[in-house]
Design a protein around this motif. Structure first.
Motif, PDB file in Angstrom:
ATOM      1  N   PHE A  20       0.831  -1.209   0.000  1.00  0.00           N
ATOM      2  CA  PHE A  20       0.000   0.000   0.000  1.00  0.00           C
ATOM      3  C   PHE A  20       0.864   1.257   0.000  1.00  0.00           C
ATOM      4  O   PHE A  20       0.520   2.254  -0.638  1.00  0.00           O
TER       5      PHE A  20
ATOM      6  N   ASP B  34     -10.331  -0.334  -1.100  1.00  0.00           N
ATOM      7  CA  ASP B  34      -9.284  -1.032  -0.347  1.00  0.00           C
ATOM      8  C   ASP B  34      -9.730  -1.307   1.089  1.00  0.00           C
ATOM      9  O   ASP B  34      -9.441  -2.366   1.641  1.00  0.00           O
ATOM     10  N   GLU B 125      -2.444  -4.114  -6.768  1.00  0.00           N
ATOM     11  CA  GLU B 125      -3.059  -3.260  -5.736  1.00  0.00           C
ATOM     12  C   GLU B 125      -3.373  -1.863  -6.261  1.00  0.00           C
ATOM     13  O   GLU B 125      -4.317  -1.214  -5.816  1.00  0.00           O
ATOM     14  N   GLU B 128      -5.862  -2.445 -10.064  1.00  0.00           N
ATOM     15  CA  GLU B 128      -7.241  -2.928  -9.923  1.00  0.00           C
ATOM     16  C   GLU B 128      -8.293  -1.828 -10.038  1.00  0.00           C
ATOM     17  O   GLU B 128      -9.377  -2.060 -10.563  1.00  0.00           O
ATOM     18  N   HIS B 129      -7.961  -0.637  -9.553  1.00  0.00           N
ATOM     19  CA  HIS B 129      -8.960   0.432  -9.506  1.00  0.00           C
ATOM     20  C   HIS B 129      -9.193   1.103 -10.854  1.00  0.00           C
ATOM     21  O   HIS B 129     -10.040   1.985 -10.970  1.00  0.00           O
TER      22      HIS B 129
END
Ligand SMILES: [Mn+2]
Ligand SMILES: [Mn+2]
Ligand SMILES: [Mn+2]
Ligand SMILES: [Mn+2]
Lengths: 152, 152
Positions: A20, B34, B125, B128-129
DNA sequence: TAGAAAAGTTAGCCTATGCTAAGTTTATTA
DNA sequence: TAATAAACTTAGCATAGGCTAACTTTTCTA
């Protein structure tokens, strides 16, 4: 085919946190990358980069562009006199070139995957900022293998 | 192979602006997606979602999580009493499931492209968006064609 | 070349997401 | 069960990136 049971498993906290944090760092560069890329395109296509054109292309107000450009100038990516058009520093030009290269790979890759041009344009604008060198390399191999198949 | 001359050409301002606006909307949902995905995972793997564990997995401080959760509660994604663990509303659960599905497709797709597991985790991570339904569909086809090739 | 239009700046506001420091509540453990 | 530790909240601060309104500068044009 039956759906396999999704045995969900959490990453170790530290590892997931590192992921992250990496994404957050990429986010911090997004605006910068999009701006320098656009400035470079405007200079190439229109002869100069004007704030008003940047605002139009980015879909934001002029004051927003003005404020972000002030940051980019502070950070050494661009150069401009008040009321004048915008220039890239060597640092900004370098970032523009690498950003565009990456953007192009992602775009062409999506096209090679059979995605429509409109979707490829949309998605690549967001995806580009999160594709690592390793992933870009894989994408590039795919593009090249496809163009070999098509032409050979 | 020689590099073709890159005749760069700018999109019409309106079209490009629409693309950037779309990306900005996707960004607005990133944290939400998330968070609900992590809450769902924590409940599935640990029995409950505690703020402290979220902070550890996200790599941010507890007050940051606390504040974002307040927004998610305001917006109807989560539910929690002060000092208690966190629950997903039906709306939050639905978003968690669709987010995870999308995340899984992107991750598996990168693996199918030959990217290492560590890189696939990192890149997915962020990626994906920004993958539309059309792109996910193309990714999924690729995954399935690969697994057919491998097993058949 | 004067007036109008366009471009750019500045001020002031907002939300999201980060942080630290300090206080409160809950849980553990001696 | 009292003291300590852990978890959570609150307050206050910062930055990035949005906005509108109002002002200044530059450019265009009649
Ligand atoms: Mn780009
Ligand atoms: Mn972009
Ligand atoms: Mn995810
Ligand atoms: Mn994510």
């Amino acid at each position: 085919m039956k759906q396999a049971i999704t045995r969900r498993q959490l990453q170790p906290p530290n590892k997931q946190a590192a992921v992250f944090q990496h994404v957050r760092r990429a986010h911090q560069m997004e605006a910068t990358e999009d701006y320098v890329e656009l400035i470079d395109d405007l200079i190439a296509c229109e002869g100069e980069a004007r704030l008003v054109d940047m605002a139009r292309h980015l879909g934001v107000s002029q004051p927003t562009v003005s404020k972000t450009l002030a940051r980019l100038q502070r950070e050494g990516y661009v150069n401009s006199q008040p009321y004048r058009s915008i220039f890239l520093t060597p640092k900004g030009k370098k970032l523009a070139i690498s950003s565009r290269k990456r953007h192009d790979i992602v775009f062409k890759f999506l096209i090679a995957m059979g995605v429509s041009e409109a979707t490829a344009k949309r998605d690549s604008e967001g995806l580009e900022h999160h594709a690592s060198a390793e992933t870009l390399h894989a994408f590039n191999n795919f593009i090249e293998s496809r163009s070999r198949t098509a032409s050979g």
